[in-house]
Scaffold this motif. Structure first.
Motif, PDB file in Angstrom:
ATOM      1  N   TRP A   5     -31.017 -12.456 -13.052  1.00  0.00           N
ATOM      2  CA  TRP A   5     -31.083 -13.689 -13.827  1.00  0.00           C
ATOM      3  C   TRP A   5     -30.057 -13.664 -14.962  1.00  0.00           C
ATOM      4  O   TRP A   5     -29.939 -12.684 -15.695  1.00  0.00           O
ATOM      5  N   LEU A  35     -35.037  -5.153  -2.735  1.00  0.00           N
ATOM      6  CA  LEU A  35     -33.991  -4.987  -3.749  1.00  0.00           C
ATOM      7  C   LEU A  35     -34.076  -3.596  -4.384  1.00  0.00           C
ATOM      8  O   LEU A  35     -33.071  -2.888  -4.517  1.00  0.00           O
ATOM      9  N   TYR A  36     -35.276  -3.186  -4.755  1.00  0.00           N
ATOM     10  CA  TYR A  36     -35.481  -1.917  -5.445  1.00  0.00           C
ATOM     11  C   TYR A  36     -35.341  -0.744  -4.479  1.00  0.00           C
ATOM     12  O   TYR A  36     -34.837   0.319  -4.855  1.00  0.00           O
ATOM     13  N   PRO A  80     -37.114 -10.292 -13.351  1.00  0.00           N
ATOM     14  CA  PRO A  80     -36.143 -11.155 -12.642  1.00  0.00           C
ATOM     15  C   PRO A  80     -34.726 -10.585 -12.622  1.00  0.00           C
ATOM     16  O   PRO A  80     -33.867 -10.987 -13.415  1.00  0.00           O
ATOM     17  N   HIS A  81     -34.468  -9.676 -11.736  1.00  0.00           N
ATOM     18  CA  HIS A  81     -33.148  -9.040 -11.656  1.00  0.00           C
ATOM     19  C   HIS A  81     -32.093 -10.024 -11.171  1.00  0.00           C
ATOM     20  O   HIS A  81     -32.293 -10.766 -10.229  1.00  0.00           O
ATOM     21  N   HIS A 128     -30.292  -3.745  -9.821  1.00  0.00           N
ATOM     22  CA  HIS A 128     -29.725  -4.606  -8.784  1.00  0.00           C
ATOM     23  C   HIS A 128     -28.652  -3.827  -8.019  1.00  0.00           C
ATOM     24  O   HIS A 128     -27.870  -3.075  -8.624  1.00  0.00           O
ATOM     25  N   HIS A 168     -31.188 -11.809  -3.582  1.00  0.00           N
ATOM     26  CA  HIS A 168     -32.304 -10.862  -3.544  1.00  0.00           C
ATOM     27  C   HIS A 168     -33.519 -11.503  -4.204  1.00  0.00           C
ATOM     28  O   HIS A 168     -33.387 -12.251  -5.173  1.00  0.00           O
ATOM     29  N   ARG A 169     -34.703 -11.204  -3.702  1.00  0.00           N
ATOM     30  CA  ARG A 169     -35.935 -11.703  -4.315  1.00  0.00           C
ATOM     31  C   ARG A 169     -36.539 -10.579  -5.162  1.00  0.00           C
ATOM     32  O   ARG A 169     -36.950  -9.547  -4.624  1.00  0.00           O
ATOM     33  N   TRP A 170     -36.577 -10.806  -6.466  1.00  0.00           N
ATOM     34  CA  TRP A 170     -37.002  -9.731  -7.362  1.00  0.00           C
ATOM     35  C   TRP A 170     -38.481  -9.397  -7.212  1.00  0.00           C
ATOM     36  O   TRP A 170     -38.909  -8.309  -7.585  1.00  0.00           O
ATOM     37  N   THR A 171     -39.271 -10.308  -6.647  1.00  0.00           N
ATOM     38  CA  THR A 171     -40.699 -10.060  -6.475  1.00  0.00           C
ATOM     39  C   THR A 171     -41.013  -9.239  -5.234  1.00  0.00           C
ATOM     40  O   THR A 171     -42.177  -8.872  -5.018  1.00  0.00           O
ATOM     41  N   ASP A 217     -29.945  -2.819 -15.133  1.00  0.00           N
ATOM     42  CA  ASP A 217     -30.716  -3.398 -14.044  1.00  0.00           C
ATOM     43  C   ASP A 217     -30.635  -2.485 -12.814  1.00  0.00           C
ATOM     44  O   ASP A 217     -29.710  -1.679 -12.682  1.00  0.00           O
TER      45      ASP A 217
END
Length: 437
Positions: free
Chosen positions: A20, A36-37, A17-18, A400, A29-32, A398
């Motif tokens: 958080w 983001l990556y 969960p980036h 992010h 951003h949605r970490w799933t 992270d």
């Protein structure tokens, strides 16, 4: 004179969960999801980084500490970084991607075939960060949990097995001759039959040989057995050590001695020290942050205790802060290096409060007491490491986009002006770029 060093990013949270617990969570951003990556991986490549290492822990931990690990998302949840890797390869052209893998989770033949596939798909940019975490063992079988050294023995046999399979296609086995119609020569394939202490499998591997080398092997172990593993097997050692000249040279000497004992040369292993700097706009701001951290309150100590409890899978939050830390509370799954990093230079009778306070306090880059400072001061430190023979650094944090840009926007131009950070890549994948200097 400045010398080029290798740079990597260690994604310490893993595929989790980036954002958080940080204000930049509101960037939405949605970490799933991969975007983001991918954004951050493109930035690392633009910056000239060699590799991105993605931490992982397959387990949420023991029943006693599972709530500590997920309540603030310190130790979970985490998705599988191996399955994130193809999305990062698709977004980049040169950056090496190194997911963390545990030999307990992959049978050698399956692992060799999957990793060979990713090595080809990525243009030979795959790395494998091999960890020997035994706390996850119950998820993979009901066999008794291995001890620390035995887990390294298993990892050693596992790596040997992967290489045995990757090399089961001998010279000239892949023919690809259109005129004769012969694609491959089966007589040049080795009929592997591995029967070891931990694994048994047959070959040859159902995957073609590599054109630009095998996947890069990375290891993080700091124990004597871990350093021996690195000396025999690793192309990159993720290093944690005090960043003074004596400690740096001593650590490098141990890795080099282990490599030579295994019949390799010291240059076969690139040693990258993990650093988590806090870069600010001025020396005055750095001094202010350090001064503010000098006397941590109870809330700050509790936050450190929660983080350490998650990392060590050992609940520290209910212990008496004014009593010495009983090291007997740490199970076999906790490495000696992890306990040493917690305790630091404190005496055995030091109260837990003092140990946690040392982790909460910050120090300055310009005097070597810590990692708070300006981008120029951090560049000075990296340049100094190079003078001591260092191969490079791993920036720890992270992935992010906010954190990546916050750290690199000013730093990258400074490093390039000083001749420390590469301007361009060479062809041939991750291994070739690591060997370039």
């Amino acid at each position: 004179m400045s010398r080029l060093q290798h740079f990597g990013w260690f994604l310490a949270r893993g595929f989790g969960p980036h954002g958080w617990g940080h204000p930049y969570l509101r960037w939405n951003h949605r970490w799933t999801e991969p975007g983001l990556y991918q954004d951050s991986a493109r930035t690392l490549e633009q910056a000239g980084f060699d590799l991105l290492i993605i931490e992982d822990a397959p387990s949420l931990g023991s029943a006693e500490t599972i709530d500590l690990r997920i309540r603030h998302a310190f130790g979970g949840p985490k998705h599988d970084p191996l399955l994130l890797a193809p999305y990062l390869f698709a977004a980049t052209q040169h950056l090496g991607v190194v997911p963390t893998v545990n030999p307990a989770a992959y049978l050698p033949y399956t692992a060799a075939r999957q990793f060979a596939t990713l090595q080809h798909l990525s243009g030979h940019r795959l790395g494998l960060n091999i960890v020997t975490d035994t706390g996850s063992a119950r998820h993979f079988s009901t066999a008794p949990q291995l001890g620390h050294d035995a887990a390294y023995d298993r990892a050693e046999e596992w790596v040997d097995g992967l290489r045995e399979l990757w090399r089961s296609w001998g010279d000239g086995a892949l023919v690809e001759d259109e005129e004769s119609g012969v694609y491959a020569d089966g007589t040049r394939l080795a009929g592997t039959a591995h029967r070891g202490e931990y694994f048994g499998f047959d070959g040859p591997l159902n995957a073609v040989p590599f054109t630009d080398g095998e996947p890069t092997i990375v290891s993080p172990g700091g124990s004597g057995r871990g350093l021996a593993f690195a000396g025999r097997n690793s192309d990159v050692q993720l290093a944690l050590a005090p960043l003074d000249e004596q400690s740096i040279r001593a650590y490098r000497g141990r890795i080099h001695a282990a490599a030579e004992a295994a019949g390799r040369t010291p240059s076969d292993v690139k040693i990258l020290f993990a650093i988590q700097p806090v870069l600010v706009s001025s020396p005055e701001e750095a001094d202010r942050l350090v001064a503010a951290s000098a006397d941590p309150d109870e809330a700050a100590l509790l936050a450190i205790a929660r983080k350490q409890s998650s990392d060590l899978e050992t609940d520290l939050t209910g212990l008496d802060l004014d009593q010495p830390l009983d090291r007997a509370i740490f199970g076999e799954h906790v490495s000696e290096g992890s306990v040493r990093r917690l305790v630091g230079k404190h005496a055995p009778d030091a109260p837990l409060r003092a140990i946690l306070a040392a982790h909460a306090r910050l120090g300055r880059l310009n005097d070597g007491s810590g990692f708070v400072g300006t981008a120029d001061e951090f560049a000075d430190r990296i340049e100094e490491l190079g003078d001591w023979g260092n191969d490079g650094v791993l920036l720890w944090g992270d992935l992010h986009p906010v954190t990546v840009h916050r750290l690199l926007d000013e730093l990258v131009p400074i490093l390039r002006r000083r001749g420390i950070l590469r301007e361009e890549y060479v062809e041939g994948g991750l291994g070739a770029n690591l060997r370039a200097f």
